[in-house]
Enzyme design. Structure first.
Site, mmCIF file in Angstrom:
data_model
loop_
_atom_site.group_PDB
_atom_site.id
_atom_site.type_symbol
_atom_site.label_atom_id
_atom_site.label_comp_id
_atom_site.label_asym_id
_atom_site.label_seq_id
_atom_site.Cartn_x
_atom_site.Cartn_y
_atom_site.Cartn_z
ATOM 1 N N ARG A 165 0.823 -1.219 0.000
ATOM 2 C CA ARG A 165 0.000 0.000 0.000
ATOM 3 C C ARG A 165 0.853 1.263 0.000
ATOM 4 N NH1 ARG A 165 -2.091 -3.631 -1.213
ATOM 5 N NH2 ARG A 165 -3.993 -4.635 -0.491
ATOM 6 N N SER A 188 -11.417 -0.121 3.018
ATOM 7 C CA SER A 188 -10.684 -0.505 4.228
ATOM 8 C C SER A 188 -10.041 0.732 4.838
ATOM 9 C CB SER A 188 -9.604 -1.543 3.886
ATOM 10 O OG SER A 188 -10.194 -2.716 3.373
ATOM 11 N N GLU A 238 -5.594 4.058 6.106
ATOM 12 C CA GLU A 238 -5.287 3.950 4.683
ATOM 13 C C GLU A 238 -5.668 5.206 3.907
ATOM 14 O OE1 GLU A 238 -6.164 0.799 1.061
ATOM 15 O OE2 GLU A 238 -6.046 0.078 3.118
#
Length: 404
Positions: A188, A286, A396
């Protein structure tokens, strides 16, 4: 050749027009956020560069928005320039060579503008038998954001098909092409994302909330074939009736992934013909990344806590060997076992912001939440997991005007 495709279950993102004056709640999938000081829509690369350069020359804060699916912006809004790239389409260069042993013919080199809707592209890739993104079906957002975050799901990451990213370098004031080896992909993250926190020069302000490198277009290299890349996620393999590591028809993989995501509320509202509004889909996906912790710390977790091998924690390094020093665990498992169940809200079931009723990793707007409501919920979850397990969850989405 240039091609476009319709978005399944909905339409490609529409331009609001040059005279629009939206709030950030109109531009983000969480549907929270205050007013925009100045809004600019761009329909060409030249317009995008001009908008970014003009903002930088005026020393105005800059926020480049794609699908708005990875943003949480304060209720006070953004006192700067918001630039939205609405370009769609792709250029495809298909080779004619065939590989009988692999059951595939040649490969496809695709170039897509940063504004291109991601899932529209995935649908087109599957239809044209371009392999490598089928498990990334249903992810909201744009092509430009995909390599920044190195989006991933169900055992695939976009870094597996990226060949290069062409960017506008805000520091140098010029176009630049970043190759795969330069992009520094990790879990990520990427070089692109990390420059969001870098300095313009020693002692000067950060580039945040838009990286130093603004994506202009993305070049992908994809295998041709009707079968998917090897399935790398047990839940998906089970749904498809195959073993992890085996292939399946890409069309079946896409269908299975969309079904799995729908069951977790991880699709955009209205996609797939679902009734609207579905507040489980009013989220940023998420909200926390899955923690990667030292192996010694993983030993302190309960025996039934998920533990996944880590193939790299150093951005840009090869991912072909497991690194025994690190273990990835599940943020959703930690949240649930810290006492935060599906549907949890700080004020009970009538809370304006709650965990999704289908997936504890999604923080959702139940229809009347503010950005502060979402942040308060996120803080409670983060603090609860830290108190219970000693692990700090990392958000995130990009937080603008807010902090956990």
């Amino acid at each position: 050749m240039s091609q476009t495709a319709a978005r399944p279950g909905g339409a490609t993102p529409t331009a609001l027009g040059p005279d629009a004056a939206p709030n950030l709640s109109d531009l983000t999938t969480l549907r929270v956020g205050g007013p925009v000081d100045r809004y600019v829509e761009v329909t060409s690369e030249a317009e995008l560069i001009d908008a970014v350069r003009t903002a930088d020359e005026a020393e105005a804060p800059l926020l480049v928005v794609g699908g708005g699916s990875n943003l949480l912006v304060s209720d006070e809004g953004f006192d700067g320039v918001v630039v939205r790239d609405v370009r769609q389409g792709l250029d495809a260069d298909l080779s004619a060579s065939c590989d009988v042993d692999e059951g595939a013919c040649g490969g496809a080199t695709l170039t897509l503008p940063a504004g291109q809707d991601w899932d529209t592209f995935v649908a087109q890739a599957v239809a044209n038998e371009w392999v490598g993104v089928e498990a990334l079906s249903g992810i909201p957002g744009t092509l430009g954001a995909a390599p920044v975050q190195n989006i991933g799901a169900y055992g695939q990451e976009v870094s597996g098909v990226v060949a290069a990213v062409r960017v506008w370098d805000r520091a140098a004031g010029e176009r630049r092409t970043l190759t795969l080896s330069e992009l520094g992909f990790g879990y990520r993250t990427s070089l692109l994302k990390r420059t969001m926190r870098g300095e313009r020069a020693p002692g000067e302000d950060l580039w945040y909330p838009t990286p130093r490198y603004v994506v202009l277009d993305v070049r992908l290299q994809m295998r041709l074939g009707s079968l998917s890349a090897p399935i790398g996620y047990a839940e998906l393999a089970k749904r498809l009736g195959v073993e992890v590591g085996q292939r399946a028809p890409s069309t079946a993989v896409r269908e299975a992934v969309l079904e799995l995501r729908a069951g977790k509320g991880m699709l955009l509202d209205g996609v797939g013909g679902a009734p609207t509004p579905d507040h489980d889909r009013w989220s940023a996906g998420s909200f926390f990344t899955n923690p990667i912790v030292p192996a010694s710390a993983a030993e302190d977790l309960p025996a039934d806590a998920p533990r996944f091998p880590v193939r790299t924690v150093t951005p840009g390094t090869a991912a072909d060997e497991i690194d025994p020093r690190w273990v990835k665990t599940s943020a959703a498992w930690l949240i649930e076992h810290a006492g935060f169940t599906k549907g949890f809200g700080l004020a009970g079931e009538h809370s304006p912001a709650r965990l999704s009723t289908r997936h504890t990793l999604a923080l959702t707007n139940r229809g009347g939440a503010t950005a502060q409501d979402v942040v308060s919920l996120a803080r409670a979850v983060r603090d609860g997991v830290r108190d219970e397990f000693g692990i700090e969850l990392e958000p995130e989405p990009v937080l603008v005007g807010l902090a956990l």
